[in-house]
Design a protein around this motif. Structure first.
Motif, PDB file in Angstrom:
ATOM      1  N   ILE A   1       0.921  -1.408   0.093  1.00 47.34           N
ATOM      2  CA  ILE A   1      -0.021  -0.209   0.036  1.00 47.34           C
ATOM      3  C   ILE A   1       0.652   1.276   0.139  1.00 47.34           C
ATOM      4  CG2 ILE A   1      -1.855   1.256   1.263  1.00 47.34           C
ATOM      5  CD1 ILE A   1      -2.245  -1.670   2.769  1.00 47.34           C
ATOM      6  N   TRP A   2       0.648   2.085  -1.052  1.00 45.25           N
ATOM      7  CA  TRP A   2       1.607   3.311  -1.014  1.00 45.25           C
ATOM      8  C   TRP A   2       0.558   4.345  -1.637  1.00 45.25           C
ATOM      9  CZ3 TRP A   2       2.288   6.452  -5.622  1.00 45.25           C
ATOM     10  CH2 TRP A   2       3.124   7.533  -5.285  1.00 45.25           C
TER      11      TRP A   2
ATOM     12  N   SER B   1       7.661  10.678  -1.461  1.00 41.79           N
ATOM     13  CA  SER B   1       7.734   9.676  -0.329  1.00 41.79           C
ATOM     14  C   SER B   1       7.728   8.159  -1.187  1.00 41.79           C
ATOM     15  CB  SER B   1       7.228   9.713   0.951  1.00 41.79           C
ATOM     16  OG  SER B   1       7.557   8.541   1.731  1.00 41.79           O
ATOM     17  N   ARG B   2       8.717   7.378  -0.777  1.00 41.86           N
ATOM     18  CA  ARG B   2       8.717   5.791  -1.258  1.00 41.86           C
ATOM     19  C   ARG B   2       8.341   5.028  -0.074  1.00 41.86           C
ATOM     20  NH1 ARG B   2      11.227   9.737  -4.630  1.00 41.86           N
ATOM     21  NH2 ARG B   2      12.157   8.745  -6.316  1.00 41.86           N
ATOM     22  N   ALA B   3       8.083   5.649   0.918  1.00 41.44           N
ATOM     23  CA  ALA B   3       7.726   4.814   2.132  1.00 41.44           C
ATOM     24  C   ALA B   3       6.358   4.047   1.712  1.00 41.44           C
ATOM     25  CB  ALA B   3       7.386   5.796   3.481  1.00 41.44           C
ATOM     26  N   HIS B   4       5.951   3.078   2.242  1.00 47.89           N
ATOM     27  CA  HIS B   4       4.961   2.267   2.131  1.00 47.89           C
ATOM     28  C   HIS B   4       4.483   1.155   3.242  1.00 47.89           C
ATOM     29  CE1 HIS B   4       7.849   0.028  -0.033  1.00 47.89           C
ATOM     30  NE2 HIS B   4       7.226  -0.848  -0.064  1.00 47.89           N
ATOM     31  N   HIS B   5       3.513   0.389   3.059  1.00 46.26           N
ATOM     32  CA  HIS B   5       3.200  -0.599   4.159  1.00 46.26           C
ATOM     33  C   HIS B   5       2.966  -1.845   3.300  1.00 46.26           C
ATOM     34  CE1 HIS B   5       2.387   3.108   6.367  1.00 46.26           C
ATOM     35  NE2 HIS B   5       2.746   2.313   7.391  1.00 46.26           N
TER      36      HIS B   5
ATOM     37  N   ALA C   1       7.671  -0.254   5.424  1.00 43.92           N
ATOM     38  CA  ALA C   1       8.477  -0.592   4.312  1.00 43.92           C
ATOM     39  C   ALA C   1       8.810   0.438   3.337  1.00 43.92           C
ATOM     40  CB  ALA C   1       7.726  -1.772   3.402  1.00 43.92           C
ATOM     41  N   ALA C   2      10.212   0.499   2.824  1.00 45.56           N
ATOM     42  CA  ALA C   2      10.580   1.500   2.085  1.00 45.56           C
ATOM     43  C   ALA C   2      11.947   1.111   1.237  1.00 45.56           C
ATOM     44  CB  ALA C   2      10.900   2.905   2.883  1.00 45.56           C
ATOM     45  N   PRO C   3      12.444   1.697   0.294  1.00 50.18           N
ATOM     46  CA  PRO C   3      13.511   1.407  -0.243  1.00 50.18           C
ATOM     47  C   PRO C   3      14.652   1.323   0.628  1.00 50.18           C
ATOM     48  CG  PRO C   3      12.856   3.553  -1.137  1.00 50.18           C
ATOM     49  CD  PRO C   3      11.788   3.057  -0.118  1.00 50.18           C
ATOM     50  N   SER C   4      15.745   0.801   0.451  1.00 52.53           N
ATOM     51  CA  SER C   4      17.149   0.675   1.198  1.00 52.53           C
ATOM     52  C   SER C   4      17.382   2.078   1.398  1.00 52.53           C
ATOM     53  CB  SER C   4      18.026  -0.107   0.742  1.00 52.53           C
ATOM     54  OG  SER C   4      19.392   0.127   1.192  1.00 52.53           O
ATOM     55  N   PRO C   5      17.803   2.591   2.635  1.00 54.64           N
ATOM     56  CA  PRO C   5      18.231   4.028   2.407  1.00 54.64           C
ATOM     57  C   PRO C   5      19.643   4.345   1.537  1.00 54.64           C
ATOM     58  CG  PRO C   5      18.311   3.028   4.780  1.00 54.64           C
ATOM     59  CD  PRO C   5      17.755   2.230   3.729  1.00 54.64           C
ATOM     60  N   MET C   6      20.157   3.077   1.374  1.00 59.09           N
ATOM     61  CA  MET C   6      21.516   3.450   0.652  1.00 59.09           C
ATOM     62  C   MET C   6      20.855   3.578  -0.786  1.00 59.09           C
ATOM     63  SD  MET C   6      23.916   0.231   1.768  1.00 59.09           S
ATOM     64  CE  MET C   6      22.522  -0.960   1.768  1.00 59.09           C
ATOM     65  N   ILE C   7      19.935   3.306  -1.426  1.00 59.27           N
ATOM     66  CA  ILE C   7      19.225   3.449  -2.742  1.00 59.27           C
ATOM     67  C   ILE C   7      18.297   4.827  -2.597  1.00 59.27           C
ATOM     68  CG2 ILE C   7      17.672   2.413  -4.454  1.00 59.27           C
ATOM     69  CD1 ILE C   7      18.727  -0.202  -3.518  1.00 59.27           C
ATOM     70  N   VAL C   8      17.565   5.086  -1.838  1.00 61.12           N
ATOM     71  CA  VAL C   8      16.708   6.384  -1.680  1.00 61.12           C
ATOM     72  C   VAL C   8      16.640   6.763  -0.338  1.00 61.12           C
ATOM     73  CG1 VAL C   8      14.539   7.126  -1.936  1.00 61.12           C
ATOM     74  CG2 VAL C   8      15.021   5.498  -3.651  1.00 61.12           C
ATOM     75  N   PRO C   9      18.005   7.708  -0.043  1.00 60.31           N
ATOM     76  CA  PRO C   9      17.792   8.121   1.260  1.00 60.31           C
ATOM     77  C   PRO C   9      16.816   9.159   1.636  1.00 60.31           C
ATOM     78  CG  PRO C   9      19.403   9.392  -0.242  1.00 60.31           C
ATOM     79  CD  PRO C   9      18.743   8.367  -1.059  1.00 60.31           C
ATOM     80  N   PRO C  10      16.515   9.132   3.096  1.00 62.40           N
ATOM     81  CA  PRO C  10      15.456  10.024   3.699  1.00 62.40           C
ATOM     82  C   PRO C  10      15.919  11.316   3.087  1.00 62.40           C
ATOM     83  CG  PRO C  10      16.368   8.654   5.342  1.00 62.40           C
ATOM     84  CD  PRO C  10      17.235   8.511   4.063  1.00 62.40           C
ATOM     85  N   PRO C  11      14.824  12.241   3.035  1.00 61.87           N
ATOM     86  CA  PRO C  11      13.407  11.944   3.648  1.00 61.87           C
ATOM     87  C   PRO C  11      12.398  11.325   2.397  1.00 61.87           C
ATOM     88  CG  PRO C  11      13.554  14.230   2.558  1.00 61.87           C
ATOM     89  CD  PRO C  11      15.121  13.774   2.642  1.00 61.87           C
ATOM     90  N   LEU C  12      13.106  10.874   1.280  1.00 58.15           N
ATOM     91  CA  LEU C  12      12.111  10.348   0.365  1.00 58.15           C
ATOM     92  C   LEU C  12      12.057   8.873   0.500  1.00 58.15           C
ATOM     93  CD1 LEU C  12      13.276  11.966  -2.845  1.00 58.15           C
ATOM     94  CD2 LEU C  12      11.381  12.723  -1.409  1.00 58.15           C
ATOM     95  N   GLY C  13      12.819   8.306   1.459  1.00 58.28           N
ATOM     96  CA  GLY C  13      12.653   6.833   2.084  1.00 58.28           C
ATOM     97  C   GLY C  13      12.656   6.904   3.330  1.00 58.28           C
TER      98      GLY C  13
ATOM     99  N   PRO D   1      12.986  -4.025   0.872  1.00 56.61           N
ATOM    100  CA  PRO D   1      12.728  -5.530   0.171  1.00 56.61           C
ATOM    101  C   PRO D   1      13.909  -6.306   0.212  1.00 56.61           C
ATOM    102  CG  PRO D   1      12.217  -3.868  -1.076  1.00 56.61           C
ATOM    103  CD  PRO D   1      12.450  -3.051  -0.073  1.00 56.61           C
ATOM    104  N   GLU D   2      15.228  -5.788   0.385  1.00 63.57           N
ATOM    105  CA  GLU D   2      16.434  -6.597   0.227  1.00 63.57           C
ATOM    106  C   GLU D   2      16.622  -7.181   1.920  1.00 63.57           C
ATOM    107  OE1 GLU D   2      16.819  -3.374  -2.753  1.00 63.57           O
ATOM    108  OE2 GLU D   2      16.245  -3.302  -0.635  1.00 63.57           O
ATOM    109  N   GLU D   3      16.094  -6.406   2.853  1.00 67.89           N
ATOM    110  CA  GLU D   3      16.119  -7.067   4.211  1.00 67.89           C
ATOM    111  C   GLU D   3      15.127  -8.200   4.340  1.00 67.89           C
ATOM    112  OE1 GLU D   3      17.441  -3.314   6.983  1.00 67.89           O
ATOM    113  OE2 GLU D   3      15.406  -3.367   6.159  1.00 67.89           O
TER     114      GLU D   3
END
Length: 148
Positions: free
Chosen positions: A7-8, A20-24, A35-47, A54-56
């Motif tokens: 859900i996004w 924001s790429r944050a979702h549930h 859930a959200a993308p890895s912060p290494m890929i999309v750092p906050p505040p967009l993640g 998903p990788e974790e």
């Protein structure tokens, strides 16, 4: 059938990529996980660094499936498992321009009560668990068991 609902809702300027790429994730038992993308890929505040990425989740599902099968195999072999801990690790790699997780290392510590298998018998239990694991049978990632 297994299911998960993702859900996004847009929170930001989608057209400019500033959203924001944050979702549930909502699972069939009713639990909901941030859930959200890895912060290494999309750092906050967009993640969202606090959310599961998903990788974790992929690595955790491999570890969890292996553990569940190990417990079953050990029980059937007559061993008493008191505790089980795995610090599973994997990393994204690029192969021919495609990102993937080619290897997951399971770093497993098992405490037995009563009879303890020797290292060869212990590894044989993990080998049986690995070959029974639904997730391991579904992926091309190499899964390596390390006893800690």
């Amino acid at each position: 059938m297994h299911s998960a609902e993702v859900i996004w809702t847009c929170d930001g300027d989608f057209a400019s990529g500033q959203y924001s790429r944050a979702h549930h994730w909502r699972f069939d038992g009713g639990i909901e996980v941030a859930a959200a993308p890895s912060p290494m890929i999309v750092p906050p505040p967009l993640g969202c660094a606090e959310a599961v990425d998903p990788e974790e989740a992929y690595i955790a599902s491999i570890s969890s499936c292996h553990m569940l099968w190990f417990l079953d195999v050990a029980c059937r072999a007559g061993f008493q498992v008191k505790s089980y801990r795995d610090t599973a690790k994997g990393a994204l790699r690029q192969t021919d321009g495609i990102a993937w997780i080619p290897r997951v290392d399971l770093h497993i510590a098992v405490v037995f009560s009563g009879e303890t298998p020797d290292e060869a018998a212990h590894m044989a239990l993990h080998d049986k668990a690995h070959h029974a694991c639904f997730i391991a049978n579904s992926v091309k990632t190499e899964i390596v068991v390390n006893l800690d």
